[in-house]
Design an enzyme around this catalytic site. Structure first.
Site, PDB file in Angstrom:
ATOM      1  N   ARG A  93       0.841  -1.211   0.000  1.00 55.19           N
ATOM      2  CA  ARG A  93       0.000   0.000   0.000  1.00 55.19           C
ATOM      3  C   ARG A  93       0.870   1.253   0.000  1.00 55.19           C
ATOM      4  O   ARG A  93       0.509   2.255  -0.638  1.00 55.19           O
ATOM      5  CB  ARG A  93      -0.935  -0.030   1.215  1.00 55.19           C
ATOM      6  CG  ARG A  93      -1.786   1.220   1.345  1.00 55.19           C
ATOM      7  CD  ARG A  93      -2.831   1.044   2.424  1.00 55.19           C
ATOM      8  NE  ARG A  93      -3.513   2.278   2.755  1.00 55.19           N
ATOM      9  CZ  ARG A  93      -4.360   2.411   3.775  1.00 55.19           C
ATOM     10  NH1 ARG A  93      -4.629   1.369   4.547  1.00 55.19           N
ATOM     11  NH2 ARG A  93      -4.948   3.566   4.022  1.00 55.19           N
ATOM     12  N   ASN A 147     -10.540  -4.693  -0.416  1.00 53.14           N
ATOM     13  CA  ASN A 147     -10.595  -3.581  -1.361  1.00 53.14           C
ATOM     14  C   ASN A 147      -9.761  -3.851  -2.603  1.00 53.14           C
ATOM     15  O   ASN A 147      -8.831  -4.640  -2.546  1.00 53.14           O
ATOM     16  CB  ASN A 147     -10.058  -2.315  -0.674  1.00 53.14           C
ATOM     17  CG  ASN A 147     -11.154  -1.573   0.052  1.00 53.14           C
ATOM     18  OD1 ASN A 147     -12.279  -1.493  -0.430  1.00 53.14           O
ATOM     19  ND2 ASN A 147     -10.827  -1.045   1.225  1.00 53.14           N
ATOM     20  N   CYS A 169     -18.822  -2.254   2.703  1.00 49.40           N
ATOM     21  CA  CYS A 169     -17.984  -1.108   3.028  1.00 49.40           C
ATOM     22  C   CYS A 169     -18.588  -0.424   4.247  1.00 49.40           C
ATOM     23  O   CYS A 169     -19.797  -0.437   4.441  1.00 49.40           O
ATOM     24  CB  CYS A 169     -17.973  -0.137   1.849  1.00 49.40           C
ATOM     25  SG  CYS A 169     -17.073   1.372   2.193  1.00 49.40           S
ATOM     26  N   HIS A 199     -17.135   3.286  -2.821  1.00 48.63           N
ATOM     27  CA  HIS A 199     -16.323   4.494  -2.680  1.00 48.63           C
ATOM     28  C   HIS A 199     -16.641   5.520  -3.771  1.00 48.63           C
ATOM     29  O   HIS A 199     -15.833   6.404  -4.061  1.00 48.63           O
ATOM     30  CB  HIS A 199     -14.813   4.173  -2.648  1.00 48.63           C
ATOM     31  CG  HIS A 199     -14.404   3.422  -1.409  1.00 48.63           C
ATOM     32  ND1 HIS A 199     -13.080   3.133  -1.112  1.00 48.63           N
ATOM     33  CD2 HIS A 199     -15.132   2.904  -0.389  1.00 48.63           C
ATOM     34  CE1 HIS A 199     -13.025   2.474   0.036  1.00 48.63           C
ATOM     35  NE2 HIS A 199     -14.260   2.315   0.494  1.00 48.63           N
ATOM     36  N   TYR A 252     -15.153   9.693  -0.397  1.00 48.54           N
ATOM     37  CA  TYR A 252     -14.104   9.555  -1.408  1.00 48.54           C
ATOM     38  C   TYR A 252     -14.341  10.449  -2.629  1.00 48.54           C
ATOM     39  O   TYR A 252     -13.417  10.653  -3.432  1.00 48.54           O
ATOM     40  CB  TYR A 252     -13.972   8.096  -1.850  1.00 48.54           C
ATOM     41  CG  TYR A 252     -13.339   7.227  -0.779  1.00 48.54           C
ATOM     42  CD1 TYR A 252     -11.955   7.090  -0.698  1.00 48.54           C
ATOM     43  CD2 TYR A 252     -14.108   6.557   0.163  1.00 48.54           C
ATOM     44  CE1 TYR A 252     -11.368   6.310   0.280  1.00 48.54           C
ATOM     45  CE2 TYR A 252     -13.526   5.766   1.143  1.00 48.54           C
ATOM     46  CZ  TYR A 252     -12.150   5.648   1.197  1.00 48.54           C
ATOM     47  OH  TYR A 252     -11.569   4.875   2.174  1.00 48.54           O
TER      48      TYR A 252
HETATM   49  P1  NAD Z   1      -3.651  -6.159   6.573  1.00 46.69           P
HETATM   50  O1  NAD Z   1      -2.492  -5.574   5.889  1.00 46.69           O
HETATM   51  O2  NAD Z   1      -3.628  -6.302   8.043  1.00 46.69           O
HETATM   52  O3  NAD Z   1      -3.939  -7.580   5.905  1.00 46.69           O
HETATM   53  C1  NAD Z   1      -4.824  -8.495   6.492  1.00 46.69           C
HETATM   54  C2  NAD Z   1      -4.241  -9.878   6.417  1.00 46.69           C
HETATM   55  O4  NAD Z   1      -4.334 -10.402   5.084  1.00 46.69           O
HETATM   56  C3  NAD Z   1      -2.752  -9.940   6.773  1.00 46.69           C
HETATM   57  O5  NAD Z   1      -2.584 -10.624   7.993  1.00 46.69           O
HETATM   58  C4  NAD Z   1      -2.138 -10.637   5.569  1.00 46.69           C
HETATM   59  O6  NAD Z   1      -1.106 -11.525   5.906  1.00 46.69           O
HETATM   60  C5  NAD Z   1      -3.317 -11.347   4.977  1.00 46.69           C
HETATM   61  N1  NAD Z   1      -3.150 -11.835   3.612  1.00 46.69           N
HETATM   62  C6  NAD Z   1      -2.448 -11.285   2.600  1.00 46.69           C
HETATM   63  N2  NAD Z   1      -2.550 -12.058   1.500  1.00 46.69           N
HETATM   64  C7  NAD Z   1      -3.348 -13.104   1.829  1.00 46.69           C
HETATM   65  C8  NAD Z   1      -3.821 -14.237   1.127  1.00 46.69           C
HETATM   66  N3  NAD Z   1      -3.489 -14.470  -0.147  1.00 46.69           N
HETATM   67  N4  NAD Z   1      -4.617 -15.120   1.781  1.00 46.69           N
HETATM   68  C9  NAD Z   1      -4.948 -14.913   3.068  1.00 46.69           C
HETATM   69  N5  NAD Z   1      -4.519 -13.863   3.790  1.00 46.69           N
HETATM   70  C10 NAD Z   1      -3.733 -12.966   3.173  1.00 46.69           C
HETATM   71  O7  NAD Z   1      -4.936  -5.378   6.089  1.00 46.69           O
HETATM   72  P2  NAD Z   1      -6.067  -4.538   6.820  1.00 46.69           P
HETATM   73  O8  NAD Z   1      -5.607  -3.154   6.925  1.00 46.69           O
HETATM   74  O9  NAD Z   1      -6.555  -5.232   8.008  1.00 46.69           O
HETATM   75  O10 NAD Z   1      -7.168  -4.591   5.696  1.00 46.69           O
HETATM   76  C11 NAD Z   1      -7.577  -5.828   5.160  1.00 46.69           C
HETATM   77  C12 NAD Z   1      -8.363  -5.649   3.883  1.00 46.69           C
HETATM   78  O11 NAD Z   1      -9.660  -5.179   4.159  1.00 46.69           O
HETATM   79  C13 NAD Z   1      -7.760  -4.650   2.896  1.00 46.69           C
HETATM   80  O12 NAD Z   1      -7.966  -5.105   1.592  1.00 46.69           O
HETATM   81  C14 NAD Z   1      -8.533  -3.391   3.179  1.00 46.69           C
HETATM   82  O13 NAD Z   1      -8.534  -2.517   2.098  1.00 46.69           O
HETATM   83  C15 NAD Z   1      -9.889  -3.966   3.454  1.00 46.69           C
HETATM   84  N6  NAD Z   1     -10.813  -3.137   4.259  1.00 46.69           N
HETATM   85  C16 NAD Z   1     -11.996  -2.866   3.684  1.00 46.69           C
HETATM   86  C17 NAD Z   1     -12.954  -2.150   4.358  1.00 46.69           C
HETATM   87  C18 NAD Z   1     -14.213  -1.836   3.630  1.00 46.69           C
HETATM   88  O14 NAD Z   1     -14.852  -0.845   3.909  1.00 46.69           O
HETATM   89  N7  NAD Z   1     -14.603  -2.640   2.634  1.00 46.69           N
HETATM   90  C19 NAD Z   1     -12.720  -1.714   5.668  1.00 46.69           C
HETATM   91  C20 NAD Z   1     -11.488  -2.049   6.241  1.00 46.69           C
HETATM   92  C21 NAD Z   1     -10.550  -2.771   5.528  1.00 46.69           C
HETATM   93  C1  G6P Z   2     -12.670   3.066   5.207  1.00 45.45           C
HETATM   94  C2  G6P Z   2     -13.007   2.447   3.907  1.00 45.45           C
HETATM   95  C3  G6P Z   2     -12.250   1.179   3.739  1.00 45.45           C
HETATM   96  C4  G6P Z   2     -10.773   1.432   3.859  1.00 45.45           C
HETATM   97  C5  G6P Z   2     -10.476   2.139   5.162  1.00 45.45           C
HETATM   98  C6  G6P Z   2      -9.034   2.568   5.221  1.00 45.45           C
HETATM   99  O1  G6P Z   2     -13.307   4.228   5.373  1.00 45.45           O
HETATM  100  O2  G6P Z   2     -14.364   2.157   3.789  1.00 45.45           O
HETATM  101  O3  G6P Z   2     -12.584   0.600   2.521  1.00 45.45           O
HETATM  102  O4  G6P Z   2     -10.077   0.206   3.833  1.00 45.45           O
HETATM  103  O5  G6P Z   2     -11.272   3.256   5.333  1.00 45.45           O
HETATM  104  O6  G6P Z   2      -8.690   2.781   6.542  1.00 45.45           O
HETATM  105  P1  G6P Z   2      -7.171   2.839   6.993  1.00 45.45           P
HETATM  106  O7  G6P Z   2      -7.222   3.034   8.452  1.00 45.45           O
HETATM  107  O8  G6P Z   2      -6.567   1.515   6.569  1.00 45.45           O
HETATM  108  O9  G6P Z   2      -6.575   3.960   6.234  1.00 45.45           O
HETATM  109 MN    MN Z   3     -14.732   0.891   2.053  1.00 40.64          MN
END
Ligand code: NAD
Ligand code: G6P
Ligand code: MN
Length: 434
Positions: A93, A147, A169, A199, A252
């Site tokens: 990222r 995401n 989301c 977004h 966004y």
């Molecule tokens: P993070 O960097 O902590 O990753 C989460 C885990 O995924 C890590 O422990 C990593 O080892 C694991 N991982 C990586 N590749 C993998 C694979 N192939 N199989 C299984 N596990 C794997 O990430 P985070 O900050 O906790 O965010 C996780 C995801 O959720 C991101 O894609 C983020 O954008 C998304 N997210 C989305 C929303 C939303 O609104 N939709 C909200 C929060 C986070």
């Molecule tokens: C939220 C979005 C997520 C995104 C997150 C990022 O508002 O809905 O999709 O992953 O923000 O938060 P962070 O703390 O990782 O910047």
């Molecule tokens: Mn989101």
């Protein structure tokens, strides 16, 4: 009892998910939870997994949390699979943020060049997961937050041919939590209607008499920014623009409606070593959180988790699963197949819309056509997404370049090509298809 699997279980958000399931246990009797991660996330999985088990042990419910690096073992006979993984973790990222910025473009997790590269890395992995699910748990529901959640969900249906999926989301959850207070109402006194893309959606709000109160909220938004997730800089929208559209854009949209100002702000923060990019800031928050999770006495979600932009995402996730399981037909904003809800896009395009979620999944609520300004944006953005997905699946350089040139945050020309090339090289370990 329900078997639940979470892929990317080592995420620091996992306690948020556990809290949501504990709260809903009476309507959603989970028997076992499997947290899946990969070698690179093993240490995080161990720490947060033990924390998750402590949370259940402190509850009145008897639930076992299993930790594994073997995805197939976990998926066997699963009922619900949630995905929250990040291919390449936060270091990837940082590249998605820094490289576009070095070319004078918005560098962001889900928008512009960075968002497209995140899709290139993620879509092949989610399609592998879907193939495993076809063999090991063909009746399970897939609930995706990974995401870019909209494109990932679209690819699951379009290329994975897997229909039992809902994309989520937390941004709509934030809006629905914060806005009632702005105009002195309770959440149950307002009805929200969302339409657009993940977004990139807009919404309107009505009170229970059917009166449109969107304008009232727009007026108050300029005095109070509490509905904006923690990761987005609070740049106000142009009031005249919002009044004209009579809809509330998602947080966004700032990157598109006020690109100059958002970019200037990003450059300032990111070039300041004391602040850094969002991923660099999040890395620190994550380290603090994992220190807390190591405490053998901690058995509830710590306050510090609210520093993450995804705070409250479990409200969407756990409520979606509970609504499918108990056929609740709850109003939830989801990424799902359009089926006519937004007539400006094709019926098989995944959109983010208000829907009723029950045993058969999400039934999108008709929103109707948009005015030319919003319709124009929406059609460009959706078709940009489709180019990104095709590039992610085929590894075709030409379609990747098309996506970059179409993306409104990337000026066309030599620089568009150079930023694409640099990103493809920087991420090559996670891009076997290119
Ligand atoms: P993070 O960097 O902590 O990753 C989460 C885990 O995924 C890590 O422990 C990593 O080892 C694991 N991982 C990586 N590749 C993998 C694979 N192939 N199989 C299984 N596990 C794997 O990430 P985070 O900050 O906790 O965010 C996780 C995801 O959720 C991101 O894609 C983020 O954008 C998304 N997210 C989305 C929303 C939303 O609104 N939709 C909200 C929060 C986070
Ligand atoms: C939220 C979005 C997520 C995104 C997150 C990022 O508002 O809905 O999709 O992953 O923000 O938060 P962070 O703390 O990782 O910047
Ligand atoms: Mn989101």
């Amino acid at each position: 009892g329900i078997k639940l699997v979470t892929i990317g279980g080592g995420s620091s958000y996992t306690p948020e998910l556990m809290e949501g399931f504990i709260k809903r246990y009476e309507e959603l009797p989970i028997r076992e939870i499997w947290l899946v991660d990969i070698e690179a996330g093993k240490e995080k999985l161990e720490i947060v997994g033990k924390m998750a088990q402590r949370m259940w042990d402190a509850s009145p419910y008897d639930v076992d949390v299993h930790l594994t690096l073997d995805r197939r073992e976990a998926l066997k006979d699963a009922d619900f699979v949630t995905t929250q993984f990040r291919v390449g973790l936060l270091d990837a990222r940082i590249k998605d943020e820094r490289i576009p910025l070095s070319y004078g473009m918005v560098g962001q997790e889900t928008n512009g060049a960075g968002g497209m590269l995140k899709a290139f890395r993620t879509i092949p992995v989610i399609l592998d997961i879907v193939e495993d699910m076809k063999q090991l748990c063909p009746n399970a529901w897939l609930v995706n937050f990974t995401n870019p959640s909209g494109m990932v969900t679209d690819a699951i249906i379009r290329y994975g041919k897997w229909e039992k999926v809902i994309g989520l989301c937390n941004v709509p959850v934030h809006a629905m939590m914060a806005e009632p207070e702005l105009i002195g109402k309770k959440p149950e006194e307002l009805t929200h209607s969302f339409a657009g893309l993940n977004h990139f959606h807009w919404h309107r709000v009505h009170d229970l008499n059917g009166t449109d109160v969107t304008g009232e909220i727009i007026a108050k938004m300029h005095e109070d920014a509490s509905g904006i997730p923690a990761n987005i800089h609070e740049m106000p929208f142009f009031k005249e623009q919002l009044e004209q559209m009579n809809m509330i854009p998602c947080g966004y949209h700032r990157y598109y409606y006020r690109t100059e100002e958002m970019l200037a702000h990003m450059l300032e923060e990111y070039q300041d070593p004391a602040i850094g990019t969002r991923a660099e800031q999040v890395k620190q928050t994550e380290a603090e959180l994992f220190e807390l999770y190591k405490d053998p006495h901690l058995d509830h979600k710590p306050e510090q988790l609210s520093k993450r932009g995804g705070a409250h995402y479990s409200d969407a996730a756990c409520e979606t699963i509970a609504s499918i399981y108990a056929n609740k037909n709850t109003h939830i904003v989801v990424s799902t197949k359009n089926n006519g809800a937004v007539p400006d896009l094709a019926p098989d395009d995944v959109v983010e819309v208000s829907a009723y979620v029950g045993a058969t999944g999400a039934k999108p609520i008709a929103f109707g056509s948009l005015a030319p300004a919003e319709k124009g944006w929406l059609q460009v953005m959706k078709n940009m997404e489709l180019c990104v997905e095709e590039a992610a699946v085929t590894g075709d350089y030409g379609i990747a370049l098309q996506a970059f040139i179409l993306n409104p945050l990337i000026p066309s020309g030599e620089t568009a090509k150079r930023v694409l090339d640099e990103l493809l090289i920087a991420h090559k370990d996670h891009l076997p298809q290119f």
